[in-house]
Structures are given as C-alpha cells and as structure tokens.
Scaffold this active site. Structure first.
Site, PDB file in Angstrom:
ATOM      1  N   MET A  94     113.405  -1.490  -7.381  1.00 42.48           N
ATOM      2  CA  MET A  94     113.431  -0.131  -7.906  1.00 42.48           C
ATOM      3  C   MET A  94     113.034  -0.132  -9.376  1.00 42.48           C
ATOM      4  O   MET A  94     113.251  -1.113 -10.086  1.00 42.48           O
ATOM      5  CB  MET A  94     114.846   0.446  -7.750  1.00 42.48           C
ATOM      6  CG  MET A  94     114.948   1.894  -8.134  1.00 42.48           C
ATOM      7  SD  MET A  94     116.610   2.533  -7.930  1.00 42.48           S
ATOM      8  CE  MET A  94     116.775   2.473  -6.176  1.00 42.48           C
ATOM      9  N   CYS A  95     112.443   0.957  -9.808  1.00 43.05           N
ATOM     10  CA  CYS A  95     112.185   1.236 -11.220  1.00 43.05           C
ATOM     11  C   CYS A  95     112.258   2.758 -11.349  1.00 43.05           C
ATOM     12  O   CYS A  95     112.692   3.431 -10.426  1.00 43.05           O
ATOM     13  CB  CYS A  95     110.839   0.671 -11.672  1.00 43.05           C
ATOM     14  SG  CYS A  95     109.427   1.449 -10.893  1.00 43.05           S
ATOM     15  N   LYS A  96     111.826   3.268 -12.454  1.00 43.71           N
ATOM     16  CA  LYS A  96     111.956   4.715 -12.688  1.00 43.71           C
ATOM     17  C   LYS A  96     111.195   5.539 -11.638  1.00 43.71           C
ATOM     18  O   LYS A  96     111.724   6.479 -11.077  1.00 43.71           O
ATOM     19  CB  LYS A  96     111.469   5.041 -14.094  1.00 43.71           C
ATOM     20  CG  LYS A  96     111.741   6.443 -14.533  1.00 43.71           C
ATOM     21  CD  LYS A  96     111.384   6.641 -15.985  1.00 43.71           C
ATOM     22  CE  LYS A  96     111.725   8.042 -16.451  1.00 43.71           C
ATOM     23  NZ  LYS A  96     111.406   8.226 -17.863  1.00 43.71           N
ATOM     24  N   GLY A  98     108.786   3.878  -9.200  1.00 46.27           N
ATOM     25  CA  GLY A  98     108.356   3.066  -8.067  1.00 46.27           C
ATOM     26  C   GLY A  98     107.078   2.276  -8.317  1.00 46.27           C
ATOM     27  O   GLY A  98     106.744   1.376  -7.553  1.00 46.27           O
ATOM     28  N   LEU A 123     113.856   5.442  -8.926  1.00 44.50           N
ATOM     29  CA  LEU A 123     115.154   6.007  -9.293  1.00 44.50           C
ATOM     30  C   LEU A 123     115.162   7.529  -9.160  1.00 44.50           C
ATOM     31  O   LEU A 123     116.193   8.119  -8.815  1.00 44.50           O
ATOM     32  CB  LEU A 123     115.533   5.599 -10.724  1.00 44.50           C
ATOM     33  CG  LEU A 123     116.917   6.005 -11.197  1.00 44.50           C
ATOM     34  CD1 LEU A 123     118.007   5.361 -10.340  1.00 44.50           C
ATOM     35  CD2 LEU A 123     117.127   5.614 -12.654  1.00 44.50           C
TER      36      LEU A 123
END
Length: 138
Positions: A94-96, A98, A123
């Site tokens: 996951m990141c802010k 994708g 996220l």
C-alpha cells in the site's frame, strides 16, 4: 459468409466491444486487488501489510497493522527486517494512491517473493472503504 461481408460494421462492433471487455478485466487485475480482497489475504492467508510510503507520509496516516518499508529502501538490495523471511507469505502493498505499491510489487517479485499484490487505490481506497487507519506518534 455473405452476411459477414454485408454486415462488416456489426462484426467490427462486436469484436471491438468484446476486446474492450477483456482489456478492462485484465487491467483491473494489473492495477491491484480491492480492499476487500486485501483484507481477505491479511486475515485468512496470514498476509503481511507493507506500506511503501515515505516515513513522513506513514506517520500522517496508515492502515492499522502496516509495516513501513519505503520504496527507495527496497531498491538498495539490503536485507529488510520488516519483510517476512517466508517469501511464500502474501505481501499486501500500500501507499497513498497505489502507484508506488505497484512498482514495489515488481521489485519484491524480483527478490523472490511469490505472492505480492498492491491495493488498488492505495490508502485513499482503504479510507473510502472505512477500514481502520492510524497515525504514528511524532
């Protein structure tokens, strides 16, 4: 055969619409898994949630239980203690948004991890699904 020649535009329309349906279904898988599928992997398959955001972003908010492994750390080739030693465990990235998680998935597959999937939408999608988010102590 005469029908196909006389109605070539109908055949062309059917082929294009079928191709678009196939393309969107394949594109959905490449973009990552849904938040529901991510939760299933974490709960039923004993997956590990990895957030590849920078530490400052991670501190501002991340999925509960996520381990922070910034994307640039993955490219160093150094052993990373936050990653599981069992490379067969599912890694949910996951990141802010994708985007970085998708790049990280390729890197981790190259390092031998067999089940690596980014969360589509990152996220932002996690929050939209009303899944738990926490902030780190500053």
């Amino acid at each position: 055969m005469k029908f196909l020649i006389d109605n070539w535009y109908l055949v062309l329309t059917a082929v294009i619409s079928g191709g678009l349906l196939l393309w969107t279904s394949f594109r959905g898988k490449a973009g990552g898994v849904s938040t529901a599928e991510a939760v299933r992997l974490l709960n039923r398959e004993k997956g590990v949630l990895i957030d590849v955001s920078e530490p400052e972003e991670f501190a501002q908010g991340h999925a509960v239980g996520a381990r922070n492994v910034p994307l640039n750390l993955l490219t160093t080739g150094e052993p990373i203690k936050q990653l599981p030693s069992n490379k067969a465990l599912p890694l949910v990235l996951m990141c802010k948004t994708g985007a970085r998680a998708s790049r990280a998935a390729g890197i981790l597959r190259g390092q031998g991890f067999t089940q690596v999937v980014p969360v589509a939408g990152g996220l932002a999608a996690w929050r939209e699904a009303s899944l738990p988010v926490e902030k780190s102590a500053a």
